[in-house]
Enzyme design. Structure first.
Site, mmCIF file in Angstrom:
data_model
loop_
_atom_site.group_PDB
_atom_site.id
_atom_site.type_symbol
_atom_site.label_atom_id
_atom_site.label_comp_id
_atom_site.label_asym_id
_atom_site.label_seq_id
_atom_site.Cartn_x
_atom_site.Cartn_y
_atom_site.Cartn_z
ATOM 1 N N SER A 192 12.739 -10.809 6.299
ATOM 2 C CA SER A 192 11.914 -9.624 6.037
ATOM 3 C C SER A 192 12.744 -8.494 5.454
ATOM 4 C CB SER A 192 11.265 -9.164 7.351
ATOM 5 O OG SER A 192 10.679 -7.896 7.193
ATOM 6 N N TYR A 252 12.217 -6.890 16.766
ATOM 7 C CA TYR A 252 11.673 -7.818 15.760
ATOM 8 C C TYR A 252 12.620 -7.886 14.555
ATOM 9 C CZ TYR A 252 9.294 -9.170 11.509
ATOM 10 O OH TYR A 252 9.001 -9.757 10.308
ATOM 11 N N LYS A 311 15.401 -10.989 12.937
ATOM 12 C CA LYS A 311 15.516 -11.468 11.553
ATOM 13 C C LYS A 311 16.973 -11.405 11.091
ATOM 14 C CE LYS A 311 11.206 -12.439 10.847
ATOM 15 N NZ LYS A 311 10.799 -13.854 10.801
HETATM 16 C C1 WQD Z 1 2.462 -0.359 6.052
HETATM 17 C C2 WQD Z 1 2.282 1.131 5.837
HETATM 18 C C3 WQD Z 1 2.336 2.452 7.832
HETATM 19 C C4 WQD Z 1 -1.340 0.849 9.599
HETATM 20 C C5 WQD Z 1 5.630 -4.479 9.052
HETATM 21 C C6 WQD Z 1 6.879 -5.194 9.435
HETATM 22 C C7 WQD Z 1 7.262 -6.151 8.342
HETATM 23 C C8 WQD Z 1 6.126 -7.066 8.092
HETATM 24 C C9 WQD Z 1 4.908 -6.266 7.661
HETATM 25 C C10 WQD Z 1 6.078 -9.131 9.311
HETATM 26 C C11 WQD Z 1 3.211 1.963 6.692
HETATM 27 C C12 WQD Z 1 0.967 2.518 7.181
HETATM 28 C C13 WQD Z 1 -0.257 1.076 8.755
HETATM 29 C C14 WQD Z 1 -2.299 1.871 9.786
HETATM 30 C C15 WQD Z 1 -1.080 3.289 8.290
HETATM 31 N N1 WQD Z 1 5.847 -7.845 9.259
HETATM 32 N N2 WQD Z 1 -0.151 2.279 8.120
HETATM 33 N N3 WQD Z 1 -2.147 3.052 9.127
HETATM 34 O O1 WQD Z 1 5.285 -1.484 8.987
HETATM 35 O O2 WQD Z 1 5.603 -1.732 6.442
HETATM 36 O O3 WQD Z 1 5.901 -3.699 7.918
HETATM 37 O O4 WQD Z 1 4.606 -5.378 8.757
HETATM 38 O O5 WQD Z 1 6.560 -9.853 8.505
HETATM 39 O O6 WQD Z 1 8.393 -6.886 8.764
HETATM 40 O O7 WQD Z 1 7.910 -4.255 9.600
HETATM 41 O O8 WQD Z 1 3.644 -2.809 7.566
HETATM 42 O O9 WQD Z 1 1.193 -2.791 7.345
HETATM 43 O O10 WQD Z 1 2.221 -1.957 9.515
HETATM 44 O O11 WQD Z 1 2.421 -0.571 7.455
HETATM 45 O O12 WQD Z 1 -0.952 4.371 7.703
HETATM 46 O O13 WQD Z 1 -3.300 1.727 10.550
HETATM 47 O O14 WQD Z 1 0.950 1.485 6.232
HETATM 48 O O15 WQD Z 1 2.729 3.743 8.289
HETATM 49 O O16 WQD Z 1 3.612 3.087 5.935
HETATM 50 P P1 WQD Z 1 5.150 -2.302 7.740
HETATM 51 P P2 WQD Z 1 2.300 -2.072 8.027
#
Ligand code: WQD
Length: 343
Positions: free
Chosen positions: A126, A151, A155
């Protein structure tokens, strides 16, 4: 054709990868403990490809389960390891569960590869290994930052375990794929992302809001140092991502590279903010997403996106889907879930 073992193959990225492997002619056997997926995914895969993959319900942290699988399914030459716990927030609450599940799974697989003449393993890593990058876009040479969650640490440790095992002389190869943010669903809408409970990730929460399951999408902060203040990510279509795994398997099994370990960033190279993504979804689907700005989410990276040149030139892979089409695929999947009364 060499048989491929896909651990976690009924999961989101795993199921899309099984489809692409089958369509490339590889026989597939899946092992999955169904902790974050269900058997219906096998029906979806079969509806797309016409081939029902072999399936073993089991836990990869139990080496005897894996030993029996190799005996029952001879001829496995490649492994793609998706089986892992993957919720950043949950890992902060349950670190032991994450270290035990993610690391024991990997070590069990590595232990069984040589005795079973397996030639290579593709590891699902990741972009979290880069933490908050000093500069974007990030390349495979960008510095690895101290993980901000158990997590993310699993990785990083997993990549180190693979490196140490292969440098110790293990008779197999590995391709490590560092995903950016996987989104979207298969264009058939037969498979897609189906998180248990309240979605942690942006797109499933967004589509559940658009269809009325959730009242409003919370945007976690608009006071970041970005053009519109919301966080920036590299959103990669899950089918494009799945295709990279087939190329990685071929690369190892056909000995296309001298290197025993290779690492590739899998992203589009485009940074997109949360607010831009919401706009893209609304314009592409014509469906409004009620949303509000709230405070930042602890642990969030401000901005990270990939330089995918190495994967483009060496792996021969490039993301081709547009963000608009990807948003439409996510919406079609959410509508299919509603039609089936699943959600
Ligand atoms: C994306 C953006 C949030 C939800 C994580 C893991 C990564 C991978 C993908 C597994 C961020 C914003 C989110 C919401 C929001 N996991 N957001 N409201 O955190 O970039 O990555 O998931 O493989 O390893 O770290 O993904 O989709 O949670 O967030 O504003 O209800 O959307 O702040 O900027 P993230 P995400």
């Amino acid at each position: 054709m060499d048989r491929i073992l896909v651990t976690g193959g009924t999961g989101y990225i795993g199921s899309h990868t099984v489809v692409e492997l089958q369509q490339a002619g590889y026989p597939v056997v899946i092992i999955d403990n169904l902790s974050n997926s269900n058997r219906d995914v096998l029906d979806g895969i079969e509806r797309i490809t016409g081939i029902r993959p072999d399936f073993v319900e089991g836990d990869c942290t139990d080496i005897e389960t894996l030993r029996k699988l190799f005996a029952d399914y001879p001829g496995i030459k490649g492994i793609i390891n998706f089986a892992a716990s993957k919720a950043v927030g949950e890992s902060m609450q349950k670190p032991i569960l994450y270290y035990r599940n993610n690391l024991n799974t990997l070590m069990n697989l590595l232990d069984l590869m040589a005795p079973n003449d397996v030639k290579g393993i593709v590891f699902s890593s990741s972009c979290t290994v880069y933490g908050e990058p000093d500069e974007n876009p990030v390349t495979e040479q960008s510095p690895i930052k101290k993980a901000t969650s158990p997590y993310g640490n699993t990785k990083q440790i997993s990549e180190e375990i693979i490196t140490d095992v292969i440098n110790a002389g293990a008779p197999f190869k590995s391709v490590i794929l560092r995903y950016f943010n996987p989104v979207g669903a298969h264009p058939s809408a037969e498979i897609g992302e189906l998180p248990n409970g309240v979605p942690q990730n942006l797109i499933p929460y967004l589509t559940q809001t658009a269809i009325g399951i959730r009242k409003e999408l919370s945007v976690f902060g608009d006071d970041y140092d970005t053009p519109d203040g919301s966080c920036i990510r590299d959103y990669i279509n899950v089918v494009d991502l799945a295709k990279a795994h087939v190329l990685a398997v071929k690369r190892m099994l056909e000995d296309k590279s001298e290197a025993k370990i290779e690492i590739f960033n899998l992203g589009t190279g485009n940074g997109v903010s949360v607010l831009e993504l919401i706009d893209t979804f609304e314009e592409a689907t014509g469906v409004k997403v009620p949303h509000k700005i709230v405070g930042r989410r602890a642990g969030d990276i401000e901005k990270v996106w990939a330089n995918p040149t190495y994967a483009n030139e060496v792996l021969g892979w490039k993301a081709t889907s547009t963000l608009e089409d990807t948003m439409c695929s996510a919406w079609a999947w959410q509508c299919r879930l509603r039609e089936r009364g699943i959600m």
